[in-house]
Design an enzyme around this catalytic site. Structure first.
Site, PDB file in Angstrom:
ATOM      1  N   ASP A 140      19.047  32.201   8.100  1.00  0.00           N
ATOM      2  CA  ASP A 140      19.286  31.037   7.259  1.00  0.00           C
ATOM      3  C   ASP A 140      17.983  30.633   6.567  1.00  0.00           C
ATOM      4  O   ASP A 140      16.918  30.748   7.172  1.00  0.00           O
ATOM      5  CB  ASP A 140      19.721  29.876   8.174  1.00  0.00           C
ATOM      6  CG  ASP A 140      20.905  29.107   7.627  1.00  0.00           C
ATOM      7  OD1 ASP A 140      21.700  29.705   6.879  1.00  0.00           O
ATOM      8  OD2 ASP A 140      21.034  27.913   7.941  1.00  0.00           O
ATOM      9  N   TYR A 152      15.053  28.061   5.444  1.00  0.00           N
ATOM     10  CA  TYR A 152      14.546  26.801   6.003  1.00  0.00           C
ATOM     11  C   TYR A 152      15.238  25.635   5.292  1.00  0.00           C
ATOM     12  O   TYR A 152      15.508  25.713   4.093  1.00  0.00           O
ATOM     13  CB  TYR A 152      13.037  26.696   5.799  1.00  0.00           C
ATOM     14  CG  TYR A 152      12.225  27.743   6.527  1.00  0.00           C
ATOM     15  CD1 TYR A 152      12.269  27.860   7.916  1.00  0.00           C
ATOM     16  CD2 TYR A 152      11.387  28.613   5.829  1.00  0.00           C
ATOM     17  CE1 TYR A 152      11.505  28.823   8.575  1.00  0.00           C
ATOM     18  CE2 TYR A 152      10.616  29.568   6.480  1.00  0.00           C
ATOM     19  CZ  TYR A 152      10.681  29.667   7.853  1.00  0.00           C
ATOM     20  OH  TYR A 152       9.932  30.607   8.514  1.00  0.00           O
TER      21      TYR A 152
END
Length: 226
Positions: free
Chosen positions: A66, A68
Site C-alpha cells: 500500500d 504511505y
C-alpha cells in the site's frame, strides 16, 4: 481517460487499461476526489514506478502493498519517500540490512529510492493509491488485478529478473512468477513488528547482485547518496 504512463508500459498494458475493472477503478478514484477526499500519491506520481523504470529495463522487482497514507509521504515508489520527509520505520530497517549486507559505511539521511528505480529496480506497490490516514482504503478496488498483470508481464517478457518479496502478502505473488528463469528472494516484512523474525541477515542486495552478474547483467549500485 488517457493514462499517462511510460510508453513501453503503455504498450504492454494496453489490454488491461481497456478492461471493465480498470474503468471501474478510475471511476472509483474520480468519485473519491469529487467527495473531497485527499488521496495519495499525487495524481502525477501514481505511475512513478513505471515512469522511472521502463519494462525492458527491469532487473529487480521489490513489491510493497500500500502507498504511505501520511501527508507528503507517498511518491509512487514502494518503501520510498521524497527527500525532506522522515524515513519510515520499514525503510530504516531496509537500510540497516543494506548496511550489514554490503558493509555500507554511511547510510543516506533521506528515504528517496529513485536512484534505485533509475537503475532498473521496479518499486511496485500492489495498490497504487490510498485515502489520507486510511491504510488499505483502496484495496480490492481493482489495483491488485492490474499489478498482478504487471508482475506476470515482467515474468513473461523479461529474461532474468530478481523478485524480492517481503512479508506474506508479497509472497502470495509467487504464483505469478516463473521461478525457472527468475530469482525469487523471500523474507518476512521489514516492519519493526517482524524484522527481527527473519528479515535481518537475509542479504537480499548482495544475493540479487551476485545472481544478476551470473546472468551477465550489470548489478545494481545500492549505495544511495548521503
Amino acid at each position: 481517460m488517457d493514462i499517462k504512463i511510460e510508453s513501453s508500459w503503455k504498450k504492454a498494458l494496453d489490454e488491461e487499461f481497456s478492461k471493465p475493472y480498470f474503468s471501474y477503478l478510475l471511476q472509483f478514484i474520480k468519485q473519491e476526489k469529487q467527495l473531497g477526499k485527499v488521496l495519495y500519491p499525487p495524481g502525477s506520481q501514481i505511475f512513478n514506478a513505471f515512469d522511472f523504470t521502463p519494462l525492458h529495463q527491469v532487473k529487480v522487482v521489490i513489491l510493497g502493498q500500500d502507498p504511505y497514507h501520511g501527508p507528503g509521504q507517498a511518491n509512487g515508489l514502494c518503501f520510498s519517500v521524497n527527500k525532506g520527509i522522515a524515513i519510515p520505520p520499514s525503510l530504516k530497517n531496509i537500510y540497516k540490512e543494506l548496511q550489514q549486507d554490503l558493509k555500507v559505511k554511511k547510510l543516506p539521511l533521506h528515504g528517496d529510492l529513485s536512484n534505485w528505480a533509475k537503475q532498473g529496480v521496479f518499486l511496485l506497490n500492489a495498490t497504487l493509491t490510498v485515502e489520507a490516514h486510511r491504510a488499505g482504503s483502496h484495496q480490492k478496488k481493482g489495483w491488485e488485478l492490474f499489478t498482478d498483470a504487471v508482475i506476470q508481464k515482467i515474468s513473461s517478457e523479461q529474461a532474468h529478473c530478481v523478485f524480492i518479496l517481503w512479508g506474506n502478502y508479497a509472497k502470495s505473488k509467487l504464483v505469478l512468477i516463473d521461478s525457472k528463469k527468475h530469482l525469487v528472494l523471500t523474507a518476512v516484512h521489514p516492519s519493526p513488528l517482524s524484522a527481527y523474525q527473519g528479515f535481518f541477515g537475509t542479504k537480499p542486495f548482495s544475493k540479487a547482485n551476485d545472481w544478476l552478474a551470473l546472468q551477465g547483467v550489470l548489478p545494481i549500485n545500492w549505495q544511495l547518496d548521503e
